[in-house]
Design a protein around this motif. Structure first.
Motif, PDB file in Angstrom:
ATOM      1  N   ALA A  79      -2.265   1.886 -16.460  1.00  0.00           N
ATOM      2  CA  ALA A  79      -1.037   2.266 -17.179  1.00  0.00           C
ATOM      3  C   ALA A  79      -1.272   3.050 -18.458  1.00  0.00           C
ATOM      4  O   ALA A  79      -2.304   2.901 -19.118  1.00  0.00           O
ATOM      5  N   SER A  80      -0.278   3.893 -18.790  1.00  0.00           N
ATOM      6  CA  SER A  80      -0.079   4.389 -20.154  1.00  0.00           C
ATOM      7  C   SER A  80       1.288   3.845 -20.548  1.00  0.00           C
ATOM      8  O   SER A  80       2.321   4.460 -20.295  1.00  0.00           O
ATOM      9  N   HIS A  81       1.294   2.670 -21.135  1.00  0.00           N
ATOM     10  CA  HIS A  81       2.564   1.958 -21.310  1.00  0.00           C
ATOM     11  C   HIS A  81       3.203   2.247 -22.673  1.00  0.00           C
ATOM     12  O   HIS A  81       2.586   2.841 -23.554  1.00  0.00           O
ATOM     13  N   SER A 113       6.061   3.270 -28.346  1.00  0.00           N
ATOM     14  CA  SER A 113       7.132   4.242 -28.135  1.00  0.00           C
ATOM     15  C   SER A 113       8.402   3.544 -27.664  1.00  0.00           C
ATOM     16  O   SER A 113       9.492   4.108 -27.747  1.00  0.00           O
ATOM     17  N   ASP A 114       8.288   2.306 -27.198  1.00  0.00           N
ATOM     18  CA  ASP A 114       9.464   1.504 -26.852  1.00  0.00           C
ATOM     19  C   ASP A 114      10.230   1.187 -28.146  1.00  0.00           C
ATOM     20  O   ASP A 114       9.666   0.576 -29.071  1.00  0.00           O
ATOM     21  N   LEU A 115      11.492   1.604 -28.208  1.00  0.00           N
ATOM     22  CA  LEU A 115      12.212   1.492 -29.486  1.00  0.00           C
ATOM     23  C   LEU A 115      12.480   0.056 -29.926  1.00  0.00           C
ATOM     24  O   LEU A 115      12.296  -0.265 -31.108  1.00  0.00           O
ATOM     25  N   PRO A 116      12.881  -0.866 -29.030  1.00  0.00           N
ATOM     26  CA  PRO A 116      13.044  -2.253 -29.489  1.00  0.00           C
ATOM     27  C   PRO A 116      11.739  -2.838 -30.055  1.00  0.00           C
ATOM     28  O   PRO A 116      11.752  -3.522 -31.081  1.00  0.00           O
ATOM     29  N   ALA A 117      10.619  -2.542 -29.403  1.00  0.00           N
ATOM     30  CA  ALA A 117       9.330  -3.050 -29.905  1.00  0.00           C
ATOM     31  C   ALA A 117       8.991  -2.407 -31.245  1.00  0.00           C
ATOM     32  O   ALA A 117       8.562  -3.073 -32.191  1.00  0.00           O
ATOM     33  N   VAL A 228       3.431   0.574 -15.262  1.00  0.00           N
ATOM     34  CA  VAL A 228       2.573   1.764 -15.338  1.00  0.00           C
ATOM     35  C   VAL A 228       2.984   2.672 -16.502  1.00  0.00           C
ATOM     36  O   VAL A 228       2.161   3.391 -17.062  1.00  0.00           O
ATOM     37  N   ALA A 229       4.253   2.629 -16.898  1.00  0.00           N
ATOM     38  CA  ALA A 229       4.733   3.460 -18.014  1.00  0.00           C
ATOM     39  C   ALA A 229       5.746   2.635 -18.809  1.00  0.00           C
ATOM     40  O   ALA A 229       5.364   1.926 -19.730  1.00  0.00           O
ATOM     41  N   GLY A 230       7.019   2.683 -18.420  1.00  0.00           N
ATOM     42  CA  GLY A 230       8.026   1.884 -19.100  1.00  0.00           C
ATOM     43  C   GLY A 230       9.364   2.596 -19.072  1.00  0.00           C
ATOM     44  O   GLY A 230       9.463   3.748 -18.623  1.00  0.00           O
ATOM     45  N   GLU A 231      10.381   1.900 -19.549  1.00  0.00           N
ATOM     46  CA  GLU A 231      11.732   2.464 -19.532  1.00  0.00           C
ATOM     47  C   GLU A 231      11.743   3.802 -20.271  1.00  0.00           C
ATOM     48  O   GLU A 231      11.143   3.943 -21.331  1.00  0.00           O
ATOM     49  N   GLY A 232      12.441   4.769 -19.694  1.00  0.00           N
ATOM     50  CA  GLY A 232      12.574   6.074 -20.341  1.00  0.00           C
ATOM     51  C   GLY A 232      11.431   7.019 -20.041  1.00  0.00           C
ATOM     52  O   GLY A 232      11.404   8.137 -20.560  1.00  0.00           O
ATOM     53  N   CYS A 235       6.985   8.638 -15.230  1.00  0.00           N
ATOM     54  CA  CYS A 235       6.259   7.930 -14.164  1.00  0.00           C
ATOM     55  C   CYS A 235       7.122   6.809 -13.594  1.00  0.00           C
ATOM     56  O   CYS A 235       7.218   6.634 -12.371  1.00  0.00           O
ATOM     57  N   THR A 236       7.741   6.046 -14.478  1.00  0.00           N
ATOM     58  CA  THR A 236       8.574   4.921 -14.048  1.00  0.00           C
ATOM     59  C   THR A 236       9.823   5.412 -13.319  1.00  0.00           C
ATOM     60  O   THR A 236      10.143   4.955 -12.208  1.00  0.00           O
ATOM     61  N   HIS A 237      10.535   6.357 -13.928  1.00  0.00           N
ATOM     62  CA  HIS A 237      11.760   6.882 -13.313  1.00  0.00           C
ATOM     63  C   HIS A 237      11.504   7.448 -11.916  1.00  0.00           C
ATOM     64  O   HIS A 237      12.232   7.158 -10.969  1.00  0.00           O
ATOM     65  N   LEU A 238      10.472   8.289 -11.811  1.00  0.00           N
ATOM     66  CA  LEU A 238      10.258   9.005 -10.549  1.00  0.00           C
ATOM     67  C   LEU A 238       9.653   8.090  -9.487  1.00  0.00           C
ATOM     68  O   LEU A 238       9.992   8.193  -8.304  1.00  0.00           O
ATOM     69  N   MET A 239       8.766   7.166  -9.880  1.00  0.00           N
ATOM     70  CA  MET A 239       8.242   6.212  -8.881  1.00  0.00           C
ATOM     71  C   MET A 239       9.365   5.328  -8.355  1.00  0.00           C
ATOM     72  O   MET A 239       9.419   5.034  -7.158  1.00  0.00           O
TER      73      MET A 239
END
Lengths: 326, 326
Positions: A79-81, A113-117, A228-232, A235-239
């Protein structure tokens, strides 16, 4: 050298404002080029697009099975999370299981890069940890392998058994002698290959048999696109849009790969200027061309023919595949 | 069309990892090209690099003097600021003086890139305001002109007197009929011109006489480099390094301009892929070539031959001018 090919256009109103060129290769399981754009022999660093190769010795050595790693952990190793809680909680638990702390990781700290975190850290007036680094799952995998091999703690040194194993795996699956490495953003060596070599490696993954290390890794990626990535993230959206049929992975500086088991094909692409918006659009266009991504899926439209919206919410332009990929 | 010229290289270890190509023009006060790279006739949107032109009617109309605008306010009218307190306090005071509030601004809200301001908002659980938008000074200028002209509140409409005046100024100083406009990130029209036209306009500014509107604007920029951008930004760093002798201004999508009064020269450049790291390196290299920026100044070294440092603090590569600019 064959010139790079225009792949992604940025339009603002009636104007072609910016454009991105790149090289791409689609390879079959025999290692032959099915289609290419630009120069397949371009030597380039695949960056995080090679994480599923860097994780290969974790399985082939027996370390993953001895440690009882789950498919979630295998996905995190590739992952690049975004540093969201779903990633960092799992990496912290993984480190606990190894009897190690954040200090054992050799990647530097990174603001999530996750805004809540991110906002949670800022409100708590806390600085990011190493486990927030987008590569922390890969490093937890390296540490697991290092323990299994009885090797020392400096696992990002190029002559450490972990990195020697990573290089051996890289050369085996690319079918090339790597011309060398550079140091990645997370301090690990990143091995160079031709684009053809990376596409060949991804096709090898795509055609790998049930139960093989390669198959287990891309299955884990396809099973856990959120890890593998995360919301937004593309990689996540397309997978998710491809419903687990295809594994894709971004890399820094405009790299992208795809592993397409149902067609036994691998894809590698590099945008020469290193821009992610362009590599995301280009990989989406190639996946659509190959018939594995629906052009009208809402996720596809976030990256291919995506509207550019300004801060007042007005659409001001589009990101579109250029003629060669349209 | 003449091909763009490689201008900036990203090296990682021994590898050329990414590279950026662009077009650039240096023009003299007569409007003639002194030197160019690529295609001077390329038509492109100058984005925020044209703010000192969009602010011209604010002075030529008499609005700035009637409102008693300071050089700080003129610098802010030309700014793409970081949303730091030094910027937003001044914009809020300016709006107060006009008897207006944040709601009068037609730019959307934007999270400040200034980290103390960003973190302050997050800790206070507040959302960004329109005055945090990097263009809020330009918009305060537009509002000042709109009041002076007795015009309505929708000052970003292309047929509003404020934008008609901006277009007239743009065509006058570029010496061209603009082929059209697109909507900018801040919702204002952004007029297109050739790179030659923008370089001609910047040379016209450079040669403008004492007391002229053009001179007052670039003097304000050179006097207040911290207000034109902000801490950590290339415009501020490099203008400080040149000790107020040269005005420079970035624009979105890889644009940059320079106004060099001591040589009566203007510069316009566009990186075709729209990447700011490349336009910053390229403008620094051109300023060094022209003898107005010290190559060994610490600020220069942030953008030209700048080390790339990873999250663990290791140097992993360099950003360098390509051969054409080296």
């Amino acid at each position: 050298m064959t010139h790079p090919v225009p792949m992604t256009e940025i339009r603002r109103g009636e104007f072609l404002e910016s454009w991105h060129s790149g090289h791409a290769v689609i390879c079959d399981a025999g290692g032959d080029i099915v289609q290419s754009w630009g120069d397949p022999s371009l030597v380039v660093l695949p960056r995080s697009s090679s994480k599923m190769i860097q994780a290969l010795p974790l399985i082939t050595s027996g370390a993953a099975d001895k440690a009882g790693l789950s498919t979630e952990q295998l996905a995190l190793a590739c992952a690049s999370h975004t540093g969201a809680a779903i990633h960092t909680d799992r990496v912290q638990t993984w480190l606990d299981t190894l009897g190690l702390s954040d200090a054992a990781l050799r990647c530097g700290p990174q603001e999530p890069s996750d805004l809540p975190a991110r906002d949670g850290l800022i409100r708590a007036v806390e600085t990011p940890c190493r486990y927030h680094n987008n590569c922390s799952g890969k490093h937890a995998g390296f540490l697991t392998l290092a323990q299994h091999l009885g090797a020392g703690p400096e696992y990002v040194e190029a002559d450490h058994p972990v990195q020697k194993a990573a290089l051996e795996a890289f050369e085996r699956v690319t079918g090339e002698t790597s011309p060398g490495f550079a140091i990645d953003g997370c301090s690990a060596p990143n091995f160079a290959s031709t684009l053809h070599g990376m596409a060949r490696a991804m096709a090898h993954y795509a055609a790998s048999p049930d139960g093989s290390a390669e198959r287990r890794l891309h299955e884990a990626m396809r099973l856990h696109p959120d890890l593998v990535a995360g919301e937004g993230n593309a990689c996540t959206h397309l997978m998710r849009a491809m419903e687990g049929r295809v594994a894709i992975k971004t890399g820094a500086e405009g790299y992208y790969i795809a592993i397409i088991p149902e067609k036994k094909l691998g894809v590698a692409l590099k945008i020469v200027d290193g821009t992610t918006r362009a590599s995301e659009c280009a990989i989406a266009a190639i996946l659509v061309k190959l018939g594995v991504l629906e052009p009208d899926h809402p996720a596809t439209r976030l990256y291919m023919n995506a509207p550019i919206v300004n801060r007042a919410g007005q659409q001001t332009g589009w990101i579109r595949p250029a003629a060669a990929l349209a």
